[in-house]
Each structure stands twice: as structure tokens, then as C-alpha cells.
Design a protein around this motif. Structure first.
Motif, PDB file in Angstrom:
ATOM      1  N   ARG A 121       0.826  -1.222   0.000  1.00 23.91           N
ATOM      2  CA  ARG A 121       0.000   0.000   0.000  1.00 23.91           C
ATOM      3  C   ARG A 121       0.860   1.272   0.000  1.00 23.91           C
ATOM      4  O   ARG A 121       0.414   2.317   0.464  1.00 23.91           O
ATOM      5  CB  ARG A 121      -0.949  -0.008   1.207  1.00 23.91           C
ATOM      6  CG  ARG A 121      -2.144  -0.929   0.998  1.00 23.91           C
ATOM      7  CD  ARG A 121      -3.172  -0.807   2.105  1.00 23.91           C
ATOM      8  NE  ARG A 121      -2.735  -1.418   3.335  1.00 23.91           N
ATOM      9  CZ  ARG A 121      -2.797  -2.715   3.614  1.00 23.91           C
ATOM     10  NH1 ARG A 121      -3.291  -3.557   2.736  1.00 23.91           N
ATOM     11  NH2 ARG A 121      -2.355  -3.184   4.767  1.00 23.91           N
ATOM     12  N   ILE A 122       2.057   1.193  -0.526  1.00 26.19           N
ATOM     13  CA  ILE A 122       2.938   2.382  -0.531  1.00 26.19           C
ATOM     14  C   ILE A 122       2.260   3.554  -1.238  1.00 26.19           C
ATOM     15  O   ILE A 122       2.311   4.693  -0.768  1.00 26.19           O
ATOM     16  CB  ILE A 122       4.306   2.041  -1.165  1.00 26.19           C
ATOM     17  CG1 ILE A 122       5.148   1.307  -0.120  1.00 26.19           C
ATOM     18  CG2 ILE A 122       5.023   3.306  -1.644  1.00 26.19           C
ATOM     19  CD1 ILE A 122       6.583   1.088  -0.480  1.00 26.19           C
ATOM     20  N   GLU A 123       1.590   3.280  -2.340  1.00 27.75           N
ATOM     21  CA  GLU A 123       0.960   4.368  -3.090  1.00 27.75           C
ATOM     22  C   GLU A 123      -0.124   5.044  -2.240  1.00 27.75           C
ATOM     23  O   GLU A 123      -0.179   6.277  -2.141  1.00 27.75           O
ATOM     24  CB  GLU A 123       0.357   3.833  -4.387  1.00 27.75           C
ATOM     25  CG  GLU A 123      -0.275   4.935  -5.196  1.00 27.75           C
ATOM     26  CD  GLU A 123      -0.289   4.645  -6.685  1.00 27.75           C
ATOM     27  OE1 GLU A 123       0.014   3.503  -7.087  1.00 27.75           O
ATOM     28  OE2 GLU A 123      -0.620   5.577  -7.430  1.00 27.75           O
ATOM     29  N   ALA A 124      -0.952   4.230  -1.604  1.00 33.25           N
ATOM     30  CA  ALA A 124      -2.019   4.790  -0.758  1.00 33.25           C
ATOM     31  C   ALA A 124      -1.420   5.528   0.441  1.00 33.25           C
ATOM     32  O   ALA A 124      -1.966   6.542   0.909  1.00 33.25           O
ATOM     33  CB  ALA A 124      -2.948   3.669  -0.279  1.00 33.25           C
ATOM     34  N   MET A 125      -0.277   5.052   0.942  1.00 32.88           N
ATOM     35  CA  MET A 125       0.357   5.710   2.087  1.00 32.88           C
ATOM     36  C   MET A 125       0.932   7.077   1.684  1.00 32.88           C
ATOM     37  O   MET A 125       0.837   8.045   2.441  1.00 32.88           O
ATOM     38  CB  MET A 125       1.432   4.794   2.693  1.00 32.88           C
ATOM     39  CG  MET A 125       0.794   3.615   3.442  1.00 32.88           C
ATOM     40  SD  MET A 125       1.908   2.210   3.659  1.00 32.88           S
ATOM     41  CE  MET A 125       2.889   2.733   5.023  1.00 32.88           C
TER      42      MET A 125
END
Ligand code: SF4
Ligand code: FES
Length: 360
Positions: A165-169
Motif C-alpha cells: 500500500r505504498i501508493e495509498a500511504m
């Protein structure tokens, strides 16, 4: 210095004001044996430490813990840092710090706030932190920081449960008004070593995450700075841990011991001096722990004759001890280390087991 080069001034001081913390993150960088409240340095000693640090050339102080807001005298310590001319950064879980408390810190001269976010998914974030409701409080404090006009950095520790979930983070950090996001892969010492099987990502997850970071950097260029590094266990060359032992930074523990890096106590036999008995300058120049691996004279092969020895300083001493059993050995992350295969083996040790939470 042991190899004849000039002793540099430290740039940063990590002031671990307390080990107390409401959260229980399973990768906490605090030692397994936490300092007790009764042993913590008092306000007056921290004030002296701030002035001694500035005298030594330190520019920035990172006020950390545990949760630094657990100390009632935090505004006085912030003021001491300001009076000493240091740039102060508060590293907080945000739990236990109210908007009013933050405003007091701003009045005392706090320059910057760094909030840790465990995940973009709230339920997962609270599970990782071991504290229900932590996520909501973090978002609220981030809004308070921005409302006060203070610069905000969001720190995200990534591991198997959140790495996808790096993008969402990063989107979350942007929506919170952060100007910088630090994506830090778990470093496997102390509590994280205890939980390594539960935290270790897969090679595929790491590759996808590294590609995502590059994509996000291009996408958000100018809007947010994304700091991220390749996780050690999947690297071929080590990082110059802490900028080289005894070269760039010092850590003061809640009870006053001064360490060259936050994990240095894992190395047996090192003698740490305490700010209760010595000035920071004496400790920086002459304490046995700081001089033990300063420079390059202590090195063994293959580091001793390697062209990179003045760039990475042989990597991480703590990791060398934990994996190779010898703090003078080449960091096993290095592909030239005879213990490099052990790193790959550790990266393959994964198990879906519950976290062993850090306890205060
Ligand atoms: Fe760095 Fe030592 Fe590896 Fe050379 S052998 S790259 S100095 S860790
Ligand atoms: Fe101690 Fe790297 S964490 S030298």
C-alpha cells in the motif's frame, strides 16, 4: 582519529527522552530492555546536553522516544534546544499529544514535526501499532501541525503487512499536508529481530515497492519529497550506517548513556559513557564506544583493502555482530562478505505468526 583523519563534528543528536510509549510497534527501535521512568534524565541535565551538543557543532536535535510527549517537561526541553540554537524535530506517535500540547511546543520554539503512520488502512494501522484508535489521532494531530504552519514529515515503516500500500500511504501523507515522506524498511535489530518472520516482505513485494517509489517520485515531483532506500536484506552493498560510526551523530538514551547508533547496545563489550558523568564533547572525542569503530583501522578483510571503505565504512556494525557474530566483520549485506548467504537465508524466513508487541 584512529586512521589519522580529522575528527568531524556530529551534525545530529537523537535525544531519546523516554522509552515510555502508548504504542507497541513490533519493529520498535528501542532496546528489548527499556529504561525505567525513574532512571530518566531530568530537565536540567537535558538542558545542559542541548547546550553541549550545540557547542560540539550539532545542528539538529531529534526529540524522540518512546513517545517524547510522555514527558511533562517537553516544552522546557524544546525551549532549551531553541535557546542553544538547535533546529528541533519532534518524532511522535501523535498519541498522547493534544492540540494544546502541540501549541505549547510551537511557542517553546519547536521547528518541525514528524509523525509515524503505520498504514493507510486504519484497521491495519491500529493492529500494527497495537493501539485501537491510534490512526484517527495521528490524522488529527497532523492537521493541527499544518494549522500551526509547522513543516510536517510523515514517517512510514514498511514490512510485509503494508508494503503493497505504498501508493495509498503516500497519498495519505499528501492529503495530511506533509512536505516530506520517509519510507523506511524495517531494520532488523531488537524488537524487529524478534518479529522478523512476521515482518519480512517477499522479494517480489520489495521489487514492486521499489518500482512504485520511482513512479510516485515522478508523479508527485514538487508536491512532496519521497525519501526511500533499498531494504538492506535485498541489497548487494551496505549503507554507511549512521553516516559512519562516530562520524555524524550521537544518541542519548533516556538514562543518559551516549551511543554511536540507536542499536549499539546489542554489541557486547562496548563501554558507553553517560552524560551524568562526562560532557558530550569528552564522550564524542574519547569514549571507548565511539572510538571502537571510528575511521578504518579496526577493519578486517575484505573491507580493509576495499575501495569503498571510506564511503560505506564497512556498513553496519550492529548487523555485522547480529548476523556474522563479530562487530568488526564486513556487514553481511555486502556481497563480498563471507556471511552474505546468511542474509538471503534470513530474508526467506517468513511465517504468519502474531506480532510480539513491544511493551512499555
Ligand atoms: Fe563496503 Fe566492506 Fe563491502 Fe567494501 S567489502 S563494499 S568496504 S562493506
Ligand atoms: Fe548500529 Fe548500524 S545500527 S551501526
Amino acid at each position: 582519529m584512529a586512521d589519522g583523519t580529522a575528527l568531524t563534528a556530529p551534525l545530529g543528536l537523537l535525544a531519546e527522552l523516554t522509552h515510555r510509549c502508548p504504542l507497541g510497534c513490533p519493529y520498535c527501535s528501542n532496546p528489548l530492555a527499556l529504561d525505567k521512568r525513574a532512571d530518566e534524565l531530568d530537565t536540567q541535565t537535558w538542558t545542559r546536553v542541548m547546550h553541549e551538543a550545540a557547542g560540539l557543532g550539532v545542528l539538529q536535535v531529534h526529540l524522540s522516544g518512546g513517545e517524547p510527549a510522555a514527558r511533562r517537561d517537553l516544552p522546557e526541553i524544546v525551549k532549551a534546544a531553541r535557546d542553544a540554537g538547535l533546529y528541533s524535530n519532534l518524532i511522535t506517535s501523535a498519541v498522547g499529544l493534544t492540540a494544546q500540547g502541540l501549541a505549547k511546543l510551537a511557542d517553546a520554539g519547536l521547528d518541525h514535526v514528524q509523525i509515524s503512520i503505520q498504514d493507510s488502512d486504519e484497521a491495519s494501522a491500529d493492529h500494527i501499532a497495537g493501539y485501537k484508535g491510534a490512526s484517527v489521532r495521528k490524522r488529527a494531530l497532523a492537521a493541527d501541525v499544518v494549522a500551526l504552519g509547522m513543516p510536517l514529515t510523515v514517517n512510514m515503516v514498511v514490512h510485509r503487512a503494508n508494503i503493497e500500500r505504498i501508493e495509498a500511504m503516500v497519498d495519505l501523507a499528501l492529503s495530511l499536508g506533509a512536505k516530506r515522506v520517509e519510507i523506511a524498511h524495517v531494520q532488523y535489530y531488537g524488537w524487529a529481530m524478534e518479529n522478523s518472520a512476521a515482518l519480512m516482505p517477499t522479494r517480489e513485494q520489495v521489487d514492486v515497492a521499489l518500482a512504485a517509489v520511482e513512479r510516485l517520485r515522478a508523479k508527485h515531483h514538487g508536491a512532496i519529497v519521497i525519501d526511500a532506500v533499498v531494504p538492506d536484506y535485498y541489497a548487494r552493498l551496505p549503507k554507511p550506517c549512521v553516516g559512519g560510526w562516530g562520524r555524524r551523530s550521537l544518541n542519548v538514551t533516556p538514562a543518559g548513556k551516549v551511543l554511536p547508533c540507536h542499536a549499539a547496545e546489542v554489541i557486547p563489550g562496548l563501554e558507553f559513557w553517560n552524560v551524568r558523568e562526562h560532557s558530550l564533547s569528552e564522550i564524542w572525542r574519547s569514549s571507548p564506544a565511539f572510538t571502537a569503530f571510528r575511521g578504518t583501522d579496526w577493519m578486517q578483510e575484505p573491507c580493509k583493502s576495499c575501495a569503498r571503505r571510506d564511503q560505506d565504512f564497512g556498513g553496519c556494525r550492529c548487523q555485522a555482530f547480529l548476523i556474522a557474530g563479530d562487530a568488526r566483520a564486513t556487514d553481511p549485506v555486502c556481497h563480498l562478505s563471507p556471511h552474505h548467504a546468511r542474509v538471503a537465508a534470513l530474508a526467506d524466513e517468513r511465517a504468519d505468526v502474531p506480532y510480539r508487541y513491544r511493551v512499555s
